[in-house]
Structure formats: structure tokens, C-alpha cells
Design an enzyme around this catalytic site. Structure first.
Site, PDB file in Angstrom:
ATOM      1  N   GLU A 278     -79.464 -16.171  45.389  1.00 32.01           N
ATOM      2  CA  GLU A 278     -79.714 -17.601  45.512  1.00 32.01           C
ATOM      3  C   GLU A 278     -81.185 -17.760  45.900  1.00 32.01           C
ATOM      4  OE1 GLU A 278     -77.519 -19.998  44.957  1.00 32.01           O
ATOM      5  OE2 GLU A 278     -75.574 -18.979  44.978  1.00 32.01           O
TER       6      GLU A 278
ATOM      7  N   HIS B  89     -79.321 -17.641  40.981  1.00 34.50           N
ATOM      8  CA  HIS B  89     -78.759 -18.975  41.147  1.00 34.50           C
ATOM      9  C   HIS B  89     -79.683 -19.817  42.025  1.00 34.50           C
ATOM     10  CE1 HIS B  89     -74.553 -18.293  39.565  1.00 34.50           C
ATOM     11  NE2 HIS B  89     -75.003 -17.050  39.657  1.00 34.50           N
TER      12      HIS B  89
END
Length: 430
Positions: A275, A185
Site C-alpha cells: 500500500e 495498491h
């Protein structure tokens, strides 16, 4: 003529993947090209279509890419679940390129990895959202699929009453894709691990922890510590500060219907969320730096699939599918089960563990296994359980997740070819 053909083929294959954003057409063309020029180690196929009808392409890389090999664990990366979080899809394309080129240049480390692991890549889970995305760092345009659904809130949530939503209510991207070992992400710089949700689960200092919390923390730290800056934990001005660059998902912010909880509870797969960029859609001229920062942890993380123990559960007439494999001090709602080959894989840190294995018509097998600390990184401890027939064996029952061994019948289970973290929501071509 033939010599010229092979020279041209090598030159074409050796051309490095450029650092730019590849739209869905360019991504497909690249994957087709790699599959055509390296068919001996790659297999490309679609696992379904998005809302707008775009193919969800999966590339498999390994020495036997078209089918599962006994004893070889299955790993998977997925990216671009949120269509406007785009760095991950380029990282996965670069990683495919790196592995293929490493194989052809006789890199011993790449060949060792590909000979011991079958690696699945889904570079874009949300191609429709990518088409709609703008280049803003923190905006949400393109985050959702074409139906306006956040795909990382659309997996069944075993914690909630509404978790058992029928398949027709799930978005096609979720229904078609794998349950993966790690999903990439953007919008922060941190490795997040389960649980994301909590309904009466164990809370430790504000974190919703799994029975395998020690393994999850290790996995997250492997990625963060191998990254050039993630381990600092404070690289994004707009984000939280994360000790060692890792966080428990629930402690960061609770959510339900997320992939990593589904992977662990329903698909016996350890999955974390990576992330990888503070900005969701950074400028193209930063992509090479992102690759430099993430290449070591992407590879180091794959290697963690060889933690712990693997083997088969065998009965009097051969492998037992659906046998329950339970580690006694880390019980949860759903035990791990064997696949159609009788295989199990259990990711564990070095130490001593008591295993209990159950199958209808057989005595419960109980053994203590010692996981060594000097494993070479490419092979888990091998151990087969040889079951002894019994007409009076007790049952181990886990009704909350659908696994229940009743006398005279086996638990039904999808083949559970394992990943770290991996493996799949839908097993294909196995």
C-alpha cells in the site's frame, strides 16, 4: 546520416518519463516506445484482454528478456488491480524507465540486477477501472472491473469450499495475469503479507501465519524500512497504526480470494501487498515525491529474490519436472515443485535447513543445507539434488493442492519458474 540517426535515437531514448498520470493510450505508447528503442533488454506483450477488450500489457526487462535463462529467477510487479488506486502504475512505469536508462548509462548496479534477474511488470491489471476512476482519495469509483468485480477477491481461495471455482467463473483480468511477487495498491501506507484468510490455520497473536512467516516479515520490512516514511507506521490519519510499517493481512482485516494467498498456496510464490499512498488518486504534482520515496524499496525488494537456495533436481536421464522440494520444518498444504528444467528456487533466511526431495522411481533425497549470511545479494546458494533410482521408494502425498506422487507416475505441474517472489499464473513465452 547513420550517425544522425543514432544521435536522434539516443536523444529520444534518453528523454525522461514525465511525472503525470498516463491514461491507457499513453501507457501503451510509452511501453511500445521503450520496447522499440531498447529491444535488447525489453520484451513487451499482452497476456490477454480486460472485460472491455483492453490489452493487459506486460513489459519484461532483463539481459535475456524473451525467454527464461537457466538459473536466473523470475520476478514480477503488478499494479492498478483496483482501478482507482493509481500511484502504483506510475511507479512501475518510472521503474521501467529507471532500469532502461540505467542500463544505457552503464550503471553497474542496474546491469548487475538485470544480469541476475528477469523482471516482469504489469503496470495496469484493471485498465477498465482506471478509465472509470475519479480523483477522490477514499472513494471506490473505479475500484472494480467492468463487471463490478473486485479483482483482489477473485482468485481461488484454497481455504474455502468455493475456492475451486471453474475458470469460466473467473474474471479475464485474473485469468490472464501473472501471480506476482508484489502487488501495488493505495489507500494506506503499509507492507502486508500472507495470510489474508484463515480456515483452521495457525494464529499467532491475531495473525494468520504461513510456514514461511519469517521470510514474509523480512520481505515486508525490507520494503518498509527502505521507504522514507512507511516504516513509521502512522503516516495516514484515516488508517491503522502499523508497527514498523508492516502487517499480517488477516490481522489487519480478513479477506478471501486475494492474490497473495493464491500466490503462496497455488503458485509457490511469495507475494506481498504494498500500500503505497494514503490517498488513492493523489494530485499529479505529488508523483515525483512518491517516486523518490518508493524507488529505493522497489529496487531493494527485487534483490530479495536472491535469498536462500536454488538449483536443479536431476535423475538418471536428466532434469526431473514436478519433483517435490520440501523444507522439513515448514510444511504446508502445497509443496514447492520443480519446473520443466528441473529447477527449484526456495527463498529462505540464513540458517540450516533440512530438505527432502521426492520423485516417483527415486529414493527420497534428504540433505541439510546451510544458507550463509554473507551472500552478495545477487545470487542464492546453488545446490543440485542428484536422485538415486529405486523401485520401492515411498510416496510423498499432498492431495489438498493437487500434488500427489504415486508410484509409477509423476505429479503434473505447470513450469514453476520462481519469483520472490514471481512467478506466474500463466507462463508465457518461456
Amino acid at each position: 546520416m547513420f550517425l544522425l540517426f543514432f544521435v536522434l535515437l539516443f536523444i529520444t531514448r534518453a528523454a525522461a518519463l514525465d511525472f503525470r498520470y498516463h491514461d491507457n493510450t499513453a501507457m501503451k505508447e510509452y511501453l511500445l516506445h521503450i520496447n522499440t528503442t531498447s529491444p535488447e533488454i525489453t520484451h513487451l506483450h499482452s497476456i490477454g484482454r480486460s472485460v472491455r477488450g483492453q490489452e493487459l500489457w506486460v513489459m519484461i526487462v532483463g539481459l535475456n528478456p524473451r525467454q527464461h535463462t537457466l538459473g536466473i529467477p523470475e520476478f514480477n510487479y503488478v499494479a492498478n488491480m483496483h482501478g482507482n488506486e493509481v500511484v502504483g502504475r506510475e511507479l512501475l512505469l518510472q521503474l521501467i524507465d529507471f532500469l532502461v536508462e540505467g542500463y544505457h548509462s552503464n550503471s553497474s548496479s542496474v546491469k548487475r540486477l538485470l544480469s541476475s534477474t528477469r523482471i516482469h511488470f504489469l503496470p495496469s491489471m484493471n485498465p477498465d477501472g482506471f478509465d472509470d476512476a475519479d480523483t477522490q482519495c477514499l472513494h471506490n469509483q473505479g475500484r472494480y472491473n467492468h463487471n463490478g468485480v473486485d479483482l483482489n477477491r477473485n482468485f481461488p481461495d484454497i481455504f474455502s469450499d468455493h475456492s475451486r471455482q471453474p475458470k469460466q467463473q473467473r474474471e479475464p483480468e485474473v485469468e490472464a495475469t501473472f501471480v506476482l511477487s508484489a502487488n501495488l495498491h493505495g489507500g494506506a501506507l503499509v507492507a502486508s503479507y500472507p495470510y489474508d484468510s484463515n480456515q483452521g490455520r495457525v494464529l499467532v497473536g491475531g495473525a494468520s501465519v504461513t510456514p514461511d512467516n519469517d521470510v514474509f516479515v523480512h520481505l515486508a520490512k525490507v520494503y518498509a524500512s527502505s521507504h522514507t516514511s512507511m516504516h513509521h507506521g502512522n503516516s495516514c490519519d484515516h488508517s491503522n497504526k502499523f508497527a514498523d510499517g508492516i502487517t499480517n493481512g488477516y490481522e489487519w482485516y480478513p479477506l478471501s480470494g486475494g492474490l497473495q494467498d493464491y500466490s503462496y498456496l497455488h503458485a509457490q510464490c511469495l507475494d506481498i501487498t504494498l500500500e503505497v499512498s494514503c490517498c488513492k488518486f493523489p494530485a499529479e504534482d505529488q508523483l515525483q515525491d512518491f517516486w523518490t520515496a518508493n524507488r529505493p524499496p522497489l529496487i531493494a525488494f527485487i534483490q530479495q529474490i536472491h535469498l536462500g537456495v536454488k538449483g536443479r533436481v536431476l535423475g538418471s536421464s536428466g532434469p526431473l519436472q514436478g519433483a517435490l522440494v520440501v523444507v522439513s520444518d515448514r510444511l504446508d498444504r502445497c509443496p514447492f515443485t520443480t519446473d520443466h528444467n528441473g529447477e527449484y528456487y526456495r527463498l529462505l533466511l540464513p540458517g540450516n535447513y533440512t530438505f527432502m526431495v521426492s520423485f516417483p522411481g527415486y529414493q527420497v533425497a534428504q540433505e541439510m543445507l546451510s544458507i550463509p549470511s554473507n551472500q552478495n545479494g545477487f545470487s542464492a546458494l546453488n545446490h543440485d539434488f542428484l536422485m538415486k533410482p529405486s523401485s520401492t521408494a515411498p510416496a510423498m502425498i499432498f492431495p489438498l493442492c493437487g500434488h500427489a506422487h504415486q508410484q509409477g507416475g509423476g505429479a503434473t505441474t505447470s513450469p514453476a519458474l520462481f519469483c520472490i517472489l514471481l512467478l506466474t499464473l500463466l507462463l508465457l513465452d518461456l
